[in-house]
Scaffold this motif. Structure first.
Motif, mmCIF file in Angstrom:
data_model
loop_
_atom_site.group_PDB
_atom_site.id
_atom_site.type_symbol
_atom_site.label_atom_id
_atom_site.label_comp_id
_atom_site.label_asym_id
_atom_site.label_seq_id
_atom_site.Cartn_x
_atom_site.Cartn_y
_atom_site.Cartn_z
ATOM 1 N N ALA A 367 0.825 -1.218 0.000
ATOM 2 C CA ALA A 367 0.000 0.000 0.000
ATOM 3 C C ALA A 367 0.858 1.266 0.000
ATOM 4 C CB ALA A 367 -0.940 -0.009 1.202
ATOM 5 N N GLN A 368 2.099 1.147 0.462
ATOM 6 C CA GLN A 368 2.981 2.321 0.489
ATOM 7 C C GLN A 368 3.622 2.609 -0.878
ATOM 8 O OE1 GLN A 368 5.693 1.353 3.662
ATOM 9 N NE2 GLN A 368 4.099 1.609 5.217
ATOM 10 N N LEU A 369 3.483 1.679 -1.824
ATOM 11 C CA LEU A 369 4.055 1.908 -3.162
ATOM 12 C C LEU A 369 3.159 2.904 -3.899
ATOM 13 C CD1 LEU A 369 4.931 -1.815 -4.012
ATOM 14 C CD2 LEU A 369 6.507 -0.043 -3.201
ATOM 15 N N PRO A 370 3.716 3.656 -4.878
ATOM 16 C CA PRO A 370 2.922 4.687 -5.565
ATOM 17 C C PRO A 370 1.636 4.128 -6.183
ATOM 18 C CG PRO A 370 5.239 4.819 -6.188
ATOM 19 C CD PRO A 370 5.087 3.575 -5.369
ATOM 20 N N ALA A 371 0.529 4.863 -5.991
ATOM 21 C CA ALA A 371 -0.782 4.390 -6.443
ATOM 22 C C ALA A 371 -0.842 4.221 -7.962
ATOM 23 C CB ALA A 371 -1.861 5.360 -5.968
ATOM 24 N N ARG A 374 0.697 0.946 -8.714
ATOM 25 C CA ARG A 374 -0.161 -0.175 -8.278
ATOM 26 C C ARG A 374 -1.326 -0.374 -9.232
ATOM 27 N NH1 ARG A 374 -2.522 1.122 -3.531
ATOM 28 N NH2 ARG A 374 -1.387 3.048 -3.145
ATOM 29 N N ALA A 375 -1.770 0.717 -9.852
ATOM 30 C CA ALA A 375 -2.888 0.622 -10.788
ATOM 31 C C ALA A 375 -2.508 -0.194 -12.026
ATOM 32 C CB ALA A 375 -3.340 2.022 -11.192
ATOM 33 N N LYS A 376 -1.195 -0.341 -12.266
ATOM 34 C CA LYS A 376 -0.746 -1.140 -13.423
ATOM 35 C C LYS A 376 -0.475 -2.592 -13.046
ATOM 36 C CE LYS A 376 1.373 2.411 -16.261
ATOM 37 N NZ LYS A 376 2.603 2.873 -16.908
ATOM 38 N N GLY A 377 -0.176 -2.808 -11.782
ATOM 39 C CA GLY A 377 0.129 -4.168 -11.329
ATOM 40 C C GLY A 377 1.245 -4.163 -10.298
ATOM 41 N N VAL A 378 1.315 -5.253 -9.528
ATOM 42 C CA VAL A 378 2.290 -5.344 -8.433
ATOM 43 C C VAL A 378 3.175 -6.579 -8.647
ATOM 44 C CG1 VAL A 378 2.560 -5.700 -5.940
ATOM 45 C CG2 VAL A 378 0.704 -4.230 -6.798
#
Ligand SMILES: [Zn+2]
Length: 545
Positions: A367-371, A374-378
């Motif tokens: 959750a601390q990674l840039p939003a 994250r919207a592209k994939g983790v």
């Protein structure tokens, strides 16, 4: 009784000290070499004995030639001490674990953290250090040395060097025929010549940065992009980098023991014919994350960014979680987190955490990674402690110890072989549990998800008196090189990518290597760049567009 008084006549000539030290070094501290020589089938009987004597004389001359160059006032005793202590520590590991000392082994030693070093300490090691190194060094320091004028010393040293070299040449000429064939057929023998092997290896390691520019890291895959339809739901990919896992000890790979009941319940594909790039973490890890592949990687003239960087360039949210001694540089430029110092109850005991701790708080870390990423994939990389030896018994919590009795010493040769295997199999059983927990975690994630598990290298468990890993690749037994590669994917991942598991299953016995890792993970992450090679992506031919 009259005690002899210390006069200049009892003081030792410096040449005598180098000669005595050489004779000592060539005998006991080289027992691993002499044991190996005695086991060679091609040199037996009287001829074998003569060969051994010739080789001993040759090694002694080489050692003495080197010492002659360093035989100076104020320098001699420190130099001899270094020789004695290096020889003593090298002797223990070569004798006990059947390892050899080469440049890779020195890199491993330099990258060892205090926790790993503690795993290696035991009374046998201390005993051999004391007996082979410290006691002779104490004797040495108590010897008064005759003062010799430096001009005279120069002549003595030059003469000693010349005579040593002459004896070296003569002894090698006498045994040349056997020497040439033994060195050609058993290249590992030269890495057993103690302590010259350590000095040579350190020299190689120091020279390497000069051969290749170490400071700069050349970027790769800057054109990387996500090659999925814009409407595709963002996926979560977990890549578990295994540690010291030998393929053959996995129940799902046909091992007679059921070490992997948890994975067996999941719809996984386990490839059984996968080969590592190196036989140690320091060699394998950077190689498997490189776009070059084993051959080009080993010849590389520059350092490059890794697979992890390429995924980052593609805009994905990338995270590296490390429960090992570090990522050997591959995760340096992406968000990364080390579990060292974590104190999670039940998962962290005696200063070390079990692998499950990497799932602890993982949601919050993601959750601390840039939003926008994250919207592209983790993509999360989890670097395991896995089956790291020799203290296998520390790697699994008590509840996972199903194979008993297990060796609970780090001096593996003290235990019966079956107990060593039991302790090792318990670590695999725990990895099975850890991978199962990872799959459970993924099942709870929204969107498509998948897990790729691949180990860095295997392990020797006492076969032919070999333990641990790290032998030079060309001579390492297959158990140090054959590694598990396991894939799991959620139903929605299968649907989104058109992944056909039976197609992947058909590759169970196909020859696959670490060379495939870079491209296959890119494929699973849905990323393309100029570095990507379809033919090295094991998943691509099983994905229907
Ligand atoms: Zn490793």
């Amino acid at each position: 009784m009259k005690l002899p008084r210390l006069t200049s006549s009892t003081a030792r000539h410096p040449l005598l000290l180098t000669l005595l030290a050489t004779m000592w070094l060539v005998t006991l501290p080289n027992m691993a070499l002499w044991r190996q020589l005695a086991q060679l089938p091609e040199v037996t009987g009287l001829r074998g004995l003569l060969f051994g004597l010739g080789l001993a004389l040759g090694i002694a001359s080489l050692t003495h030639a080197l010492l002659s160059l360093l035989n100076w006032r104020g320098l001699l005793k420190p130099v001899l001490t270094l020789f004695l202590l290096s020889a003593a520590s090298g002797a223990y590991f070569m004798w006990s674990y059947g390892i050899v000392i080469d440049a890779t082994m020195i890199v491993n030693v330099m990258q060892t953290d205090p926790r790993e070093a503690g795993d290696l300490l035991n009374w046998r090691l201390l005993l051999s250090l004391v007996f082979l190194g410290i006691l002779p060094a104490v004797w040495l320091w108590r010897q008064p040395v005759q003062p010799v004028a430096w001009t005279r010393r120069l002549w003595t040293n030059a003469l000693a060097f010349a005579v040593s070299m002459a004896v070296l040449v003569i002894s090698l000429l006498l045994i040349y025929q056997d020497f040439a064939s033994v060195m050609r057929n058993h290249t590992q023998m030269r890495y057993l010549i103690n302590p010259l092997n350590s000095f040579y290896a350190v020299g190689r390691v120091v020279a390497q940065p000069l051969e290749r520019s170490h400071q700069t890291v050349e970027p790769i895959g800057q054109d990387a992009r996500l090659a999925l339809p814009a409407s595709a739901q963002p996926a979560t990919l977990i890549v578990v980098v295994g540690e010291t896992a030998r393929s053959g000890n996995f129940g799902v790979n046909g091992y007679e023991r059921d070490t992997t009941p948890r994975l067996a319940r999941e719809d996984i594909v386990s490839l059984r014919n996968v080969w590592s790039c190196g036989t140690s973490t320091a060699a394998s890890l950077p190689c498997m994350f490189s776009h070059l592949g084993k051959e080009a990687y080993e010849k590389r003239k520059a350092n490059h960014e890794s697979l992890v960087d390429v995924l980052q360039h593609a805009g994905l949210a990338v995270l590296w979680v490390d429960n090992q001694s570090g990522c050997k540089g591959v995760c340096a430029r992406v968000p990364n987190f080390s579990t060292a110092g974590l104190k999670v109850p039940e998962q962290c005991e005696s200063g070390e955490c079990h692998d499950e701790v990497m799932l602890h708080d993982l949601d919050q870390r993601i959750a601390q990674l840039p939003a926008e990423r994250r919207a592209k994939g983790v993509v999360v990389f989890m670097h395991q402690m896995g089956s790291h030896g020799p203290a296998y018994h520390k790697r699994a919590p008590a509840t996972f110890k199903r194979f008993m009795p297990e060796c609970s010493s780090n001096a593996l040769q003290e235990c019966e072989r079956q107990q060593v295997v039991n302790a090792y199999d318990n670590t695999i059983a725990y990895t099975d549990h850890f991978l199962g927990q990872t799959i459970d975690w993924l099942k709870k994630r929204p969107g498509p998800s998948a897990m790729v598990y691949l180990a860095d290298h295997g392990e020797s468990l006492g076969e032919n008196n070999l333990y641990l890993h790290g032998l030079p690749y060309a001579i390492a037994p297959d158990v140090q090189k054959r590694v598990p590669w396991i894939t799991w994917s959620s139903t929605s991942f299968v649907q989104q990518r058109g992944l056909q598991k039976n197609c992947l299953q058909d590759k169970q016995m196909s020859a696959i290597s670490h060379d495939h890792f870079f491209h296959s993970v890119m494929g699973m992450a849905g990323v393309r760049s100029t570095e990507y090679k379809t033919e090295l992506d094991i998943y691509s031919s099983c994905m229907k567009p």
